[in-house]
Design an enzyme around this catalytic site. Structure first.
Site, mmCIF file in Angstrom:
data_model
loop_
_atom_site.group_PDB
_atom_site.id
_atom_site.type_symbol
_atom_site.label_atom_id
_atom_site.label_comp_id
_atom_site.label_asym_id
_atom_site.label_seq_id
_atom_site.Cartn_x
_atom_site.Cartn_y
_atom_site.Cartn_z
ATOM 1 N N ASN A 177 -1.845 6.752 -7.978
ATOM 2 C CA ASN A 177 -2.733 5.599 -7.838
ATOM 3 C C ASN A 177 -4.056 6.082 -7.249
ATOM 4 O O ASN A 177 -4.132 6.398 -6.064
ATOM 5 C CB ASN A 177 -2.073 4.561 -6.928
ATOM 6 N N LYS B 58 -6.664 4.343 -6.766
ATOM 7 C CA LYS B 58 -7.306 3.268 -5.996
ATOM 8 C C LYS B 58 -8.799 3.178 -6.375
ATOM 9 O O LYS B 58 -9.141 3.397 -7.530
ATOM 10 C CB LYS B 58 -7.091 3.476 -4.502
ATOM 11 N N HIS C 92 0.612 -4.273 -4.788
ATOM 12 C CA HIS C 92 0.357 -3.230 -3.791
ATOM 13 C C HIS C 92 -0.005 -3.881 -2.465
ATOM 14 O O HIS C 92 -0.643 -4.927 -2.428
ATOM 15 C CB HIS C 92 -0.768 -2.311 -4.269
ATOM 16 N N GLU D 96 -2.188 -3.323 -0.380
ATOM 17 C CA GLU D 96 -3.619 -3.550 -0.195
ATOM 18 C C GLU D 96 -4.076 -4.806 -0.919
ATOM 19 O O GLU D 96 -5.011 -5.482 -0.476
ATOM 20 C CB GLU D 96 -4.397 -2.320 -0.673
ATOM 21 N N GLU E 120 6.827 1.033 -0.577
ATOM 22 C CA GLU E 120 5.742 1.643 0.173
ATOM 23 C C GLU E 120 5.617 0.971 1.536
ATOM 24 O O GLU E 120 5.002 -0.089 1.658
ATOM 25 C CB GLU E 120 4.421 1.500 -0.587
ATOM 26 N N GLY F 298 -1.502 6.188 3.577
ATOM 27 C CA GLY F 298 -2.765 6.793 3.977
ATOM 28 C C GLY F 298 -2.868 7.167 5.446
ATOM 29 O O GLY F 298 -3.935 7.550 5.921
ATOM 30 N N SER G 1 2.022 8.365 2.002
ATOM 31 C CA SER G 1 1.755 9.695 2.543
ATOM 32 C C SER G 1 2.661 10.763 1.946
ATOM 33 O O SER G 1 3.124 11.679 2.644
ATOM 34 C CB SER G 1 1.871 9.690 4.077
#
Length: 250
Positions: free
Chosen positions: A9, A11, A93, A95, A163, A169, A209
């Site tokens: 991904n 992003k 996701h 986010e 996730e 991240g 990560s």
């Protein structure tokens, strides 16, 4: 046997210059033992799909609208994504859930739209650090899994990506026992809902990560069928070792 999946991904990263990394990836994996998927930003979808045409590497999008068309300025529909030559789309996701207040119902509708367009929906689920610290992880996973997954989910049209929000991240990674607990739980929940025969073909990815240094041990965890990788998928040099670690489990 279900093929494992290494998905990247990108992003909101990448201009046309980044296609050089995609080309390098395609050249480095001319006959992969696992499926490889890259989800670049929407501006690169068609160019990316054309670039990897003829290579065993697929292109996916990072989001889609629930409707196939209409007055939705700035949005992209699943049929448009398919028309670009992509084969999959990420929905739900963390986010998107956080930054755009996306609900389980909305994510489910997006997944249904993806299915209708012939795309594989990669449905993301995961808990925050506060929820894990409060002992709510499995409750959160159960709620998101049930609410976000369409009734028509199969191994052909659906992938589930776990996730943990607190690992994305940040460099923090759950213990192998924690990853295994959640992936086993997801498999059990899917089995209860869809039946064992169907569920065996639904791939469960881990994301958060994932790096060349930890990929092999993560992929050794039962019920981990691959990974959804963020930053480490931006370059061939970082993503190829992860792919090779996954191939080593086949």
């Amino acid at each position: 046997m279900v093929r494992k999946l290494a998905a990247g991904n990108w992003k909101m990263n990448g201009t046309r210059a980044a296609l050089e990394e995609l080309q390098a990836l395609a050249q480095a994996h001319s006959d992969p033992a696992v499926d490889i998927l890259i989800c670049p930003p929407a501006t690169l979808l068609m160019s990316a799909a054309e670039l990897v045409s003829g290579h065993p590497l697929d292109i996916g999008a990072q989001d889609c609208h629930t409707a196939p068309s209409g007055a939705h300025t700035g949005d992209i529909s699943a049929p448009m994504i398919a028309d670009c030559g992509a084969t999959a789309v990420i929905v739900g996701h963390s986010e998107r859930r956080e930054d755009h207040n996306e609900s389980n119902d909305l994510i489910r509708a997006k997944a249904e739209s993806a299915h209708a367009a012939g795309l594989t929906a990669i449905i993301c689920i995961g808990e925050t650090l506060a929820q894990r610290d409060a002992g709510q992880t499995l409750d959160v996973i159960a709620d998101q899994l049930q609410g976000s997954t369409p009734d028509g989910a199969t191994g052909v049209n659906t992938v589930i990506a776990y996730e943990p929000v607190w690992a994305i991240g940040t460099g923090k990674v759950p213990s192998l026992e924690q990853i295994g607990e959640v992936h086993d739980f997801i498999r059990e929940k899917l089995t209860a809902r869809f039946g064992a025969d169907n569920v065996r073909t639904i791939r469960l990815l881990y994301g958060g990560s994932v790096k060349p240094a930890n990929a092999a041990e993560i992929f050794a965890v039962p019920n981990v069928d691959g990974a959804l990788v963020g930053g480490a998928s931006l370059t061939e040099a970082d993503f190829s070792p992860i792919i090779k670690s996954l191939e080593a489990t086949v």
